[in-house]
Design a protein around this motif. Structure first.
Motif, PDB file in Angstrom:
ATOM      1  N   UNK A 223      -0.413 -32.473 -34.871  1.00 38.66           N
ATOM      2  CA  UNK A 223      -0.626 -31.908 -33.249  1.00 38.66           C
ATOM      3  C   UNK A 223       0.229 -32.927 -32.503  1.00 38.66           C
ATOM      4  N   UNK A 224      -0.021 -34.446 -32.997  1.00 39.78           N
ATOM      5  CA  UNK A 224       0.699 -35.215 -31.969  1.00 39.78           C
ATOM      6  C   UNK A 224       2.209 -35.060 -32.051  1.00 39.78           C
ATOM      7  N   UNK A 225       2.762 -34.903 -33.232  1.00 40.15           N
ATOM      8  CA  UNK A 225       4.049 -34.924 -33.497  1.00 40.15           C
ATOM      9  C   UNK A 225       4.815 -33.665 -32.852  1.00 40.15           C
ATOM     10  N   UNK A 226       3.984 -32.660 -32.902  1.00 37.82           N
ATOM     11  CA  UNK A 226       4.714 -31.286 -32.174  1.00 37.82           C
ATOM     12  C   UNK A 226       4.567 -31.449 -30.680  1.00 37.82           C
ATOM     13  N   UNK A 227       3.232 -31.989 -30.170  1.00 40.17           N
ATOM     14  CA  UNK A 227       3.513 -31.987 -28.358  1.00 40.17           C
ATOM     15  C   UNK A 227       4.500 -33.371 -28.115  1.00 40.17           C
ATOM     16  N   UNK A 228       4.511 -34.388 -28.841  1.00 42.47           N
ATOM     17  CA  UNK A 228       5.634 -35.352 -28.355  1.00 42.47           C
ATOM     18  C   UNK A 228       6.933 -34.846 -28.687  1.00 42.47           C
ATOM     19  N   UNK A 229       7.332 -34.205 -29.601  1.00 39.07           N
ATOM     20  CA  UNK A 229       8.401 -33.576 -29.663  1.00 39.07           C
ATOM     21  C   UNK A 229       8.960 -32.549 -28.511  1.00 39.07           C
ATOM     22  N   UNK A 230       7.838 -31.657 -28.295  1.00 36.47           N
ATOM     23  CA  UNK A 230       8.019 -30.768 -27.099  1.00 36.47           C
ATOM     24  C   UNK A 230       8.306 -31.543 -25.743  1.00 36.47           C
ATOM     25  N   UNK A 231       7.523 -32.310 -25.493  1.00 43.03           N
ATOM     26  CA  UNK A 231       7.449 -33.319 -24.235  1.00 43.03           C
ATOM     27  C   UNK A 231       8.929 -33.871 -24.111  1.00 43.03           C
ATOM     28  N   UNK A 232       9.324 -34.752 -25.134  1.00 46.65           N
ATOM     29  CA  UNK A 232      10.549 -35.582 -25.404  1.00 46.65           C
ATOM     30  C   UNK A 232      11.599 -34.583 -25.078  1.00 46.65           C
ATOM     31  N   UNK A 233      11.853 -33.566 -25.715  1.00 44.40           N
ATOM     32  CA  UNK A 233      12.930 -32.607 -25.498  1.00 44.40           C
ATOM     33  C   UNK A 233      13.167 -32.131 -24.143  1.00 44.40           C
ATOM     34  N   UNK A 234      11.810 -31.609 -23.674  1.00 48.21           N
ATOM     35  CA  UNK A 234      11.922 -31.074 -22.088  1.00 48.21           C
ATOM     36  C   UNK A 234      12.109 -32.240 -21.323  1.00 48.21           C
ATOM     37  N   UNK A 235      11.622 -33.282 -21.296  1.00 45.88           N
ATOM     38  CA  UNK A 235      11.855 -34.351 -20.163  1.00 45.88           C
ATOM     39  C   UNK A 235      13.163 -34.750 -20.326  1.00 45.88           C
ATOM     40  N   UNK A 236      13.810 -34.663 -21.492  1.00 40.02           N
ATOM     41  CA  UNK A 236      15.082 -35.353 -21.830  1.00 40.02           C
ATOM     42  C   UNK A 236      16.225 -34.340 -21.253  1.00 40.02           C
ATOM     43  N   UNK A 237      15.979 -32.997 -21.086  1.00 37.22           N
ATOM     44  CA  UNK A 237      16.895 -32.229 -20.549  1.00 37.22           C
ATOM     45  C   UNK A 237      17.029 -32.120 -19.114  1.00 37.22           C
ATOM     46  N   UNK A 238      15.746 -32.314 -18.341  1.00 41.44           N
ATOM     47  CA  UNK A 238      15.738 -32.187 -17.055  1.00 41.44           C
ATOM     48  C   UNK A 238      16.062 -33.721 -16.493  1.00 41.44           C
ATOM     49  N   UNK A 239      15.845 -34.571 -17.162  1.00 38.65           N
ATOM     50  CA  UNK A 239      16.132 -36.275 -16.943  1.00 38.65           C
ATOM     51  C   UNK A 239      17.606 -36.135 -16.710  1.00 38.65           C
ATOM     52  N   UNK A 240      18.619 -35.596 -17.737  1.00 39.77           N
ATOM     53  CA  UNK A 240      20.109 -35.756 -17.629  1.00 39.77           C
ATOM     54  C   UNK A 240      20.448 -34.918 -16.519  1.00 39.77           C
ATOM     55  N   UNK A 241      19.795 -33.577 -16.568  1.00 38.81           N
ATOM     56  CA  UNK A 241      20.454 -32.574 -15.439  1.00 38.81           C
ATOM     57  C   UNK A 241      20.172 -33.203 -13.994  1.00 38.81           C
ATOM     58  N   UNK A 242      19.046 -33.401 -13.660  1.00 42.20           N
ATOM     59  CA  UNK A 242      18.556 -34.117 -12.404  1.00 42.20           C
ATOM     60  C   UNK A 242      19.431 -35.546 -12.067  1.00 42.20           C
ATOM     61  N   UNK A 243      19.471 -36.268 -13.054  1.00 42.01           N
ATOM     62  CA  UNK A 243      20.168 -37.514 -12.892  1.00 42.01           C
ATOM     63  C   UNK A 243      21.759 -37.433 -12.576  1.00 42.01           C
ATOM     64  N   UNK A 244      22.273 -36.361 -13.135  1.00 41.56           N
ATOM     65  CA  UNK A 244      23.786 -35.867 -12.624  1.00 41.56           C
ATOM     66  C   UNK A 244      23.916 -35.350 -11.555  1.00 41.56           C
ATOM     67  N   UNK A 245      22.816 -34.655 -10.768  1.00 44.39           N
ATOM     68  CA  UNK A 245      22.707 -33.748  -9.668  1.00 44.39           C
ATOM     69  C   UNK A 245      22.880 -32.415 -10.113  1.00 44.39           C
ATOM     70  N   UNK A 246      23.042 -32.026 -11.360  1.00 42.74           N
ATOM     71  CA  UNK A 246      23.172 -30.540 -11.400  1.00 42.74           C
ATOM     72  C   UNK A 246      21.823 -29.588 -11.453  1.00 42.74           C
ATOM     73  N   UNK A 247      20.894 -30.540 -11.252  1.00 42.72           N
ATOM     74  CA  UNK A 247      19.362 -29.581 -10.769  1.00 42.72           C
ATOM     75  C   UNK A 247      18.731 -30.735  -9.806  1.00 42.72           C
ATOM     76  N   UNK A 248      18.277 -30.052  -8.623  1.00 42.92           N
ATOM     77  CA  UNK A 248      17.787 -30.665  -7.542  1.00 42.92           C
ATOM     78  C   UNK A 248      16.687 -30.181  -7.403  1.00 42.92           C
ATOM     79  N   UNK A 249      15.374 -30.903  -7.218  1.00 40.88           N
ATOM     80  CA  UNK A 249      14.150 -30.127  -6.762  1.00 40.88           C
ATOM     81  C   UNK A 249      13.612 -31.488  -6.036  1.00 40.88           C
TER      82      UNK A 249
END
Length: 376
Positions: A223-249
């Motif tokens: 359970x830990x591996x699954x949720x940690x992986x999902x959380x990591x993939x998700x926040x990595x995507x928006x971290x890069x997109x938002x830091x580059x200014x491609x997504x802005x909320x």
């Protein structure tokens, strides 16, 4: 006929208004940047009349203002000084927003104690202190009095700098709005960005509590591996997109939702013992947390290999702390579950886990209310 009359009236109104709005107006801005390491100071000089028209200050003189006898109109210095003092926070906010400094991929933070005064020359002088990363190339970007502000048609900005032992000056205009000074060293930047990412998660209590809420609801290592992986993939995507200014909320949307995600996961632990729905929920909330992580970064200019290395290093720092929290907390939780098997001990563990979960949920709800502008 009525339509023709309306059109004629509109044309007449536009004709009257045109002389006031079609006047080509140019202005100049001076920026003096000085600093060493993480402390940088920028002094901005702007025309009072241009700034006054933008922020509705008193004592504005038109470009062709004259007195009754035909002489140049007298500048109301004291009136201007009083108006400037009354609107100092607005002036400082505008200058701080439009003059952006960054080192590498890290945006500098303008301090709150900006100094605003009317110089002897009649110009408005704004002194801004910035807190920056200790190393990396310093970029100065100026959008002061851009055309979209509607007060001038052209702005020329002279930037003089004395930063990290490098001195020089350059001229900025609407086609060239930034200048980079200093130098970058990729090998030195990587450890710095790793540490920055680690500190951002470690000292971001909301992100830590979200992880703890996930761990409290996990029954197995899988359970830990699954949720940690999902959380990591998700926040990595928006971290890069938002830091580059491609997504802005806007932060006023992201921050309350991050707080609400903590409360949701904690309450879900109490009300839903089954975790089959947890992965998509964690992934969705991970996207939100990635936008929050990106608040520590501000990438100016085009994407490059060094920029990507900085972002990846920052993300590695986040993951290292995340793994450390999991490695410390979950084995301890498993140990307690296996050791406290007698009825009384098991009941005490259940009550303790529920109390911890309620405390986490309460913290999330308090933060949600504090961060929600419509509830404050």
């Amino acid at each position: 006929m009525r339509l023709l009359a309306i059109l004629a009236s509109l044309v007449a109104l536009l004709g009257v208004a045109a002389p006031a709005q079609a006047h080509v107006r140019a202005t100049s801005v001076a920026v003096d940047v000085r600093g060493q390491g993480d402390g940088v100071v920028a002094v901005v000089d702007v025309e009072y009349d241009v700034l006054a028209r933008l922020l509705n200050l008193d004592g504005v003189l038109g470009p062709d203002a004259v007195s009754v006898d035909g002489a140049p109109a007298e500048v109301p210095t004291e009136l201007r000084r009083r108006s400037l003092d009354a609107h100092a926070s607005e002036v400082a906010a505008y200058a701080g927003e439009r003059l952006r400094l960054s080192r590498g991929a890290i945006g500098c933070t303008a301090e709150d104690d900006a100094r605003v005064e009317l110089a002897d020359s009649g110009a408005v002088q704004v002194a801004l202190a910035y807190s920056c990363a200790a190393s990396g190339a310093l970029t100065v970007r100026s959008d002061i009095f851009r055309v979209s502000d509607g007060v001038v048609d052209d702005t020329t900005t002279m930037v003089a700098y004395d930063v990290d032992g490098r001195r020089g000056s350059t001229l900025l205009d609407s086609a060239h709005t930034s200048v980079t000074v200093g130098h970058t060293d990729l090998l030195n930047d990587i450890p710095r960005f790793v540490r920055l990412g680690a500190e951002h998660l470690l000292f971001g209590l909301d992100h830590v509590l979200f992880l703890l809420a996930l761990l409290l609801g996990a029954k197995r290592l899988r359970d830990v591996v699954e949720v940690a992986t999902a959380f990591t993939i998700a926040h990595s995507v928006t971290l890069v997109l938002a830091a580059l200014g491609w997504v802005s909320v806007p932060g006023w949307i992201v921050e309350p939702l991050i707080a609400l995600s903590i409360a949701f996961v904690a309450v879900d632990n109490l009300l839903s013992p089954r975790t089959s729905h947890r992965l998509p929920v964690v992934f969705g909330f991970g996207l939100l947390h990635g936008l929050g992580f990106a608040g520590a970064l501000s990438v100016d200019g085009p994407l490059s290999a060094s920029t990507l290395a900085d972002l990846l290093s920052f993300n590695v720092g986040i993951e290292l702390v995340q793994l450390a929290i999991i490695a410390l907390a979950f084995p301890g939780l498993l140990f307690l579950r296996r050791a406290m098997t007698r009825p009384v001990a098991a009941r005490a563990l259940t009550l303790g886990t529920a109390a911890a979960t309620v405390a986490v949920a309460g913290a999330g709800l308090v933060w949600f209310v504090e961060r929600s502008s419509f509830l404050a």
